[in-house]
Design a protein around this motif. Structure first.
Motif, PDB file in Angstrom:
ATOM      1  N   VAL A   1       0.968  -0.974  -0.056  1.00 21.31           N
ATOM      2  CA  VAL A   1      -0.574  -0.431   0.039  1.00 21.31           C
ATOM      3  C   VAL A   1       0.746   1.207   0.130  1.00 21.31           C
ATOM      4  O   VAL A   1       0.334   2.212  -0.302  1.00 21.31           O
ATOM      5  N   THR A   2       1.743   0.820   0.847  1.00 16.69           N
ATOM      6  CA  THR A   2       2.548   2.561   1.230  1.00 16.69           C
ATOM      7  C   THR A   2       3.091   2.588  -0.214  1.00 16.69           C
ATOM      8  O   THR A   2       3.039   4.271  -0.581  1.00 16.69           O
ATOM      9  N   ARG A   3       3.983   1.535  -1.502  1.00 15.77           N
ATOM     10  CA  ARG A   3       4.918   1.427  -2.698  1.00 15.77           C
ATOM     11  C   ARG A   3       3.871   2.352  -3.405  1.00 15.77           C
ATOM     12  O   ARG A   3       3.746   2.943  -4.391  1.00 15.77           O
ATOM     13  N   ASN A   4       2.662   1.284  -3.703  1.00 19.47           N
ATOM     14  CA  ASN A   4       1.641   1.690  -4.303  1.00 19.47           C
ATOM     15  C   ASN A   4       1.179   3.147  -4.312  1.00 19.47           C
ATOM     16  O   ASN A   4       0.467   4.667  -5.326  1.00 19.47           O
ATOM     17  N   THR A   5       0.734   4.340  -3.319  1.00 23.09           N
ATOM     18  CA  THR A   5       0.623   5.457  -2.500  1.00 23.09           C
ATOM     19  C   THR A   5       1.596   6.419  -3.005  1.00 23.09           C
ATOM     20  O   THR A   5       1.420   7.588  -3.897  1.00 23.09           O
ATOM     21  N   ARG A   6       2.921   5.964  -3.246  1.00 26.49           N
ATOM     22  CA  ARG A   6       3.941   6.841  -2.883  1.00 26.49           C
ATOM     23  C   ARG A   6       3.820   7.545  -4.525  1.00 26.49           C
ATOM     24  O   ARG A   6       4.242   7.830  -5.424  1.00 26.49           O
ATOM     25  N   THR A   7       3.754   6.349  -5.309  1.00 20.95           N
ATOM     26  CA  THR A   7       3.596   6.335  -6.907  1.00 20.95           C
ATOM     27  C   THR A   7       3.080   7.290  -7.516  1.00 20.95           C
ATOM     28  O   THR A   7       2.568   8.329  -8.432  1.00 20.95           O
ATOM     29  N   LYS A   8       1.645   6.962  -6.752  1.00 20.26           N
ATOM     30  CA  LYS A   8       0.431   7.778  -7.713  1.00 20.26           C
ATOM     31  C   LYS A   8       0.598   9.700  -6.955  1.00 20.26           C
ATOM     32  O   LYS A   8       0.251  10.027  -7.399  1.00 20.26           O
ATOM     33  N   MET A   9       1.327   9.415  -6.161  1.00 22.30           N
ATOM     34  CA  MET A   9       1.790  10.897  -5.127  1.00 22.30           C
ATOM     35  C   MET A   9       2.473  11.698  -5.739  1.00 22.30           C
ATOM     36  O   MET A   9       2.960  12.530  -6.192  1.00 22.30           O
ATOM     37  N   GLU A  10       3.888  10.182  -6.259  1.00 28.43           N
ATOM     38  CA  GLU A  10       4.863  11.148  -7.357  1.00 28.43           C
ATOM     39  C   GLU A  10       3.918  11.364  -8.675  1.00 28.43           C
ATOM     40  O   GLU A  10       4.572  12.651  -9.238  1.00 28.43           O
ATOM     41  N   LYS A  11       3.357  10.959  -8.860  1.00 27.69           N
ATOM     42  CA  LYS A  11       2.602  11.506 -10.693  1.00 27.69           C
ATOM     43  C   LYS A  11       2.085  12.589 -10.352  1.00 27.69           C
ATOM     44  O   LYS A  11       1.716  13.362 -10.706  1.00 27.69           O
ATOM     45  N   LYS A  12       1.501  13.159  -9.177  1.00 28.13           N
ATOM     46  CA  LYS A  12       0.413  14.240  -8.947  1.00 28.13           C
ATOM     47  C   LYS A  12       1.492  15.148  -8.396  1.00 28.13           C
ATOM     48  O   LYS A  12       1.338  16.580  -7.707  1.00 28.13           O
ATOM     49  N   ASN A  13       3.104  15.324  -8.013  1.00 24.20           N
ATOM     50  CA  ASN A  13       4.304  15.561  -7.785  1.00 24.20           C
ATOM     51  C   ASN A  13       4.488  16.091  -6.228  1.00 24.20           C
ATOM     52  O   ASN A  13       4.672  16.871  -5.874  1.00 24.20           O
ATOM     53  N   VAL A  14       3.549  15.245  -5.800  1.00 24.80           N
ATOM     54  CA  VAL A  14       3.616  15.497  -4.212  1.00 24.80           C
ATOM     55  C   VAL A  14       4.702  14.193  -3.570  1.00 24.80           C
ATOM     56  O   VAL A  14       4.497  13.521  -3.278  1.00 24.80           O
TER      57      VAL A  14
END
Length: 107
Positions: A33-46
């Motif tokens: 979950v942490t890995r998936n959340t990090r990749t989604k947030m990096e796509k939004k530049n967060v």
């Protein structure tokens, strides 16, 4: 007597094994979950860091910027109307015999 003292040891090993399995499954789910959340947030530049959450500005190429601004201007132009506009080059109203004698003498 020795067999009686081994039963609690086997029960302890079984309980530790079950708790270890549940702990490992929980840990692997949290990591996924942490890995998936990090990749989604990096796509939004967060980005999360030790200092807190940092929000970056999305990079926009010059050509994309010009395309977007041009499309906005074209859309505005296409959706506007000029009610008092009269063309000097052609008749926009559709009838050919409209216009006063003063308008015809301007040319």
């Amino acid at each position: 007597m020795a067999q009686g003292s081994l039963v609690p040891l086997f029960i302890l090993l079984a309980v530790v094994t079950v708790l270890g399995g549940v702990g490992y499954i929980t840990w692997s789910i949290v990591q996924e979950v942490t890995r998936n959340t990090r990749t989604k947030m990096e796509k939004k530049n967060v980005v999360w860091s030790r200092d807190g959450m940092k929000v970056g500005v999305k990079e926009l190429k010059d050509e994309d910027y010009k395309d977007r601004s041009q499309s906005v201007l074209v859309n505005m132009w296409n959706h506007t109307s000029f009610p008092a506009y009269k063309s000097r080059l052609w008749n926009m109203t559709g009838s050919a015999n409209q216009g006063s004698e003063a308008d015809k003498n301007k040319w």
